[in-house]
Scaffold this active site. Structure first.
Site, mmCIF file in Angstrom:
data_model
loop_
_atom_site.group_PDB
_atom_site.id
_atom_site.type_symbol
_atom_site.label_atom_id
_atom_site.label_comp_id
_atom_site.label_asym_id
_atom_site.label_seq_id
_atom_site.Cartn_x
_atom_site.Cartn_y
_atom_site.Cartn_z
ATOM 1 N N CYS A 2 57.787 13.229 -20.147
ATOM 2 C CA CYS A 2 58.283 12.223 -19.215
ATOM 3 C C CYS A 2 57.133 11.639 -18.417
ATOM 4 C CB CYS A 2 59.293 12.839 -18.245
ATOM 5 S SG CYS A 2 60.646 13.735 -19.044
ATOM 6 N N ARG A 16 61.449 6.939 -13.229
ATOM 7 C CA ARG A 16 60.821 7.684 -14.304
ATOM 8 C C ARG A 16 61.383 7.302 -15.664
ATOM 9 N NH1 ARG A 16 63.454 12.780 -14.376
ATOM 10 N NH2 ARG A 16 61.881 13.532 -15.841
#
Length: 315
Positions: A2, A16
Site C-alpha cells: 500500500c 491511501r
C-alpha cells in the site's frame, strides 16, 4: 502492499491506495461518538470522537484500514510483514491489540501531539480479534493538518518517527526510506540540463527528462520515492474539486494494475481502492479498481450521537 499520502492545498487531505489480491467486503464506515470497543480479557473503551473511514466490519466492530476523526486526525495501517512484532500483555501499560489501535487513538485524540503522549504508555499487543481474524503485521501513518508521524512496533520496541515527507509505503522500516530517497537528489521536475559536460554540448530530446532515474517498479521502496516525488512537486488550485482530483492523481502514480505483480495460483496484486479525505470538512472520497468515478460520504451529515455504525457498501 500500500501507499499512504498526506497533502496540503487550502485544506488538508489524507488517503491511501490499498493494494492486495482480494477484497474483504470493506465499506465506508462511520463510528459514532461513545461507541464501545470490547478488547480481550474484559477490557473496553468508548470513543470520544466520531470517525469515518474504510473498514471491514466483523461482529459489529469496525476493523479500520484508514480512518479520519471529526477533529481532523487521520491514520492508516499498511502491511509491514517481516518487521512488525507485537507484544504480549504488559503490566502498567495500555494494552491495545493491533486491530484496535486506529480507533483507540482517533477515538480520543485531536492532534498528533496528543497521540504521542498516549503512545508513550502503550503496548501494541498480538491479541487476535477472533480465531478467524488473527493480527496482521502493520505499521501506521498518523497525520493532522500540521504534523505527520510513522508508528512501527518492532522486536526492539515501539518506534515513532517524524515524517515531513508525508508518504508511507511498506517494508523496509521507515528509516530505510528516509535514507534511500537521498539517492534521488538530482531528480527534478525542471527541464533537464547538460550537467554531463557542463558546456551545454548536449540537449534533451524529450520533455520530462529531469525525472530520469525516478524508479518505475512496484516495490515498496520505489513506490515511496515515486509517490514522494509526485506529491512534493504537485500543483493544483485550492478548491475542493481541484484538490481532490490532484490527490487521486498522486495516488495514481503508484497504483497497481492487474497482471503486473503476480503472486502465484492465478492471483495478482491490484489497487483494491484509493481513498482521499478532507480532514477539515470530514468528507471521505474513494474510487475502486473497477469504478473510477469518485464517490463521497460526508461525516457531518450523519447522526454522530447515534448508537449504531453507519456503513456504505462500495459503489
Amino acid at each position: 502492499m500500500c501507499t499512504a499520502v498526506s497533502y496540503h492545498t487550502k485544506d488538508h487531505y489524507f488517503g491511501r491506495n490499498l493494494d492486495f489480491e482480494c477484497s474483504y467486503g470493506e465499506s465506508v464506515t462511520i463510528t459514532p461518538r461513545r461507541f464501545l470497543f470490547c478488547l480481550p480479557e474484559g477490557a473496553e473503551f468508548r470513543t470520544k470522537y466520531a470517525m469515518i473511514g474504510m473498514a471491514h466490519v466483523a461482529e459489529g466492530t469496525p476493523l479500520y484500514y484508514d480512518v479520519v476523526n471529526e477533529k481532523g486526525l487521520a491514520m492508516a495501517g499498511l502491511l509491514f510483514a517481516g518487521n512488525a512484532v507485537y507484544q504480549k500483555r504488559q503490566e502498567g501499560k495500555d494494552n491495545i491489540p493491533s486491530w484496535a489501535l486506529l480507533p483507540w487513538i482517533l477515538g480520543q485524540c485531536e492532534t498528533v501531539a496528543e497521540a504521542r503522549v498516549l503512545l508513550e504508555r502503550i503496548a501494541v499487543t498480538d491479541a487476535p480479534f477472533s480465531e478467524a481474524l488473527q493480527p496482521s503485521p502493520m505499521h501506521w501513518m498518523l497525520a493532522d493538518a500540521s504534523q505527520c508521524l510513522v508508528i512501527e512496533q518492532m522486536a526492539d520496541g515501539l518506534h515513532l518517527y517524524d515524517n515531513p515527507i508525508g508518504v508511507l509505503a511498506n517494508n523496509p522500516p521507515f528509516p530505510f526510506h528516509r535514507e534511500n530517497i537521498r539517492q534521488y537528489l538530482n531528480v527534478t521536475a525542471e527541464p533537464a540540463q547538460d550537467r554531463f559536460s557542463g558546456q551545454e554540448l548536449l540537449s534533451p530530446f524529450s520533455r520530462g527528462m529531469g525525472g530520469f532515474g525516478l524508479p518505475g517498479d512496484l516495490s515498496s521502496a520505489s513506490r515511496f520515492v515515486r509517490a514522494a516525488f509526485v506529491k512534493l512537486n504537485s500543483r493544483s488550485a485550492e478548491g475542493e474539486k481541484e484538490s481532490v482530483s490532484q490527490f487521486f492523481h498522486i495516488l495514481g502514480a503508484v497504483e497497481q494494475q492487474r497482471g503486473c505483480c503476480y503472486l502465484g495460483d492465478g492471483k495478482y496484486e491490484i489497487t483494491i481502492y484509493s481513498s482521499c479525505c478532507n480532514l477539515e470538512k470530514g468528507i471521505y472520497y474513494y474510487k475502486t479498481y473497477d469504478n473510477h468515478s469518485i464517490t463521497a460520504v460526508e461525516l457531518h451529515k450523519e447522526n454522530l450521537d447515534g448508537e449504531e455504525l453507519i456503513c456504505y457498501p462500495l459503489a
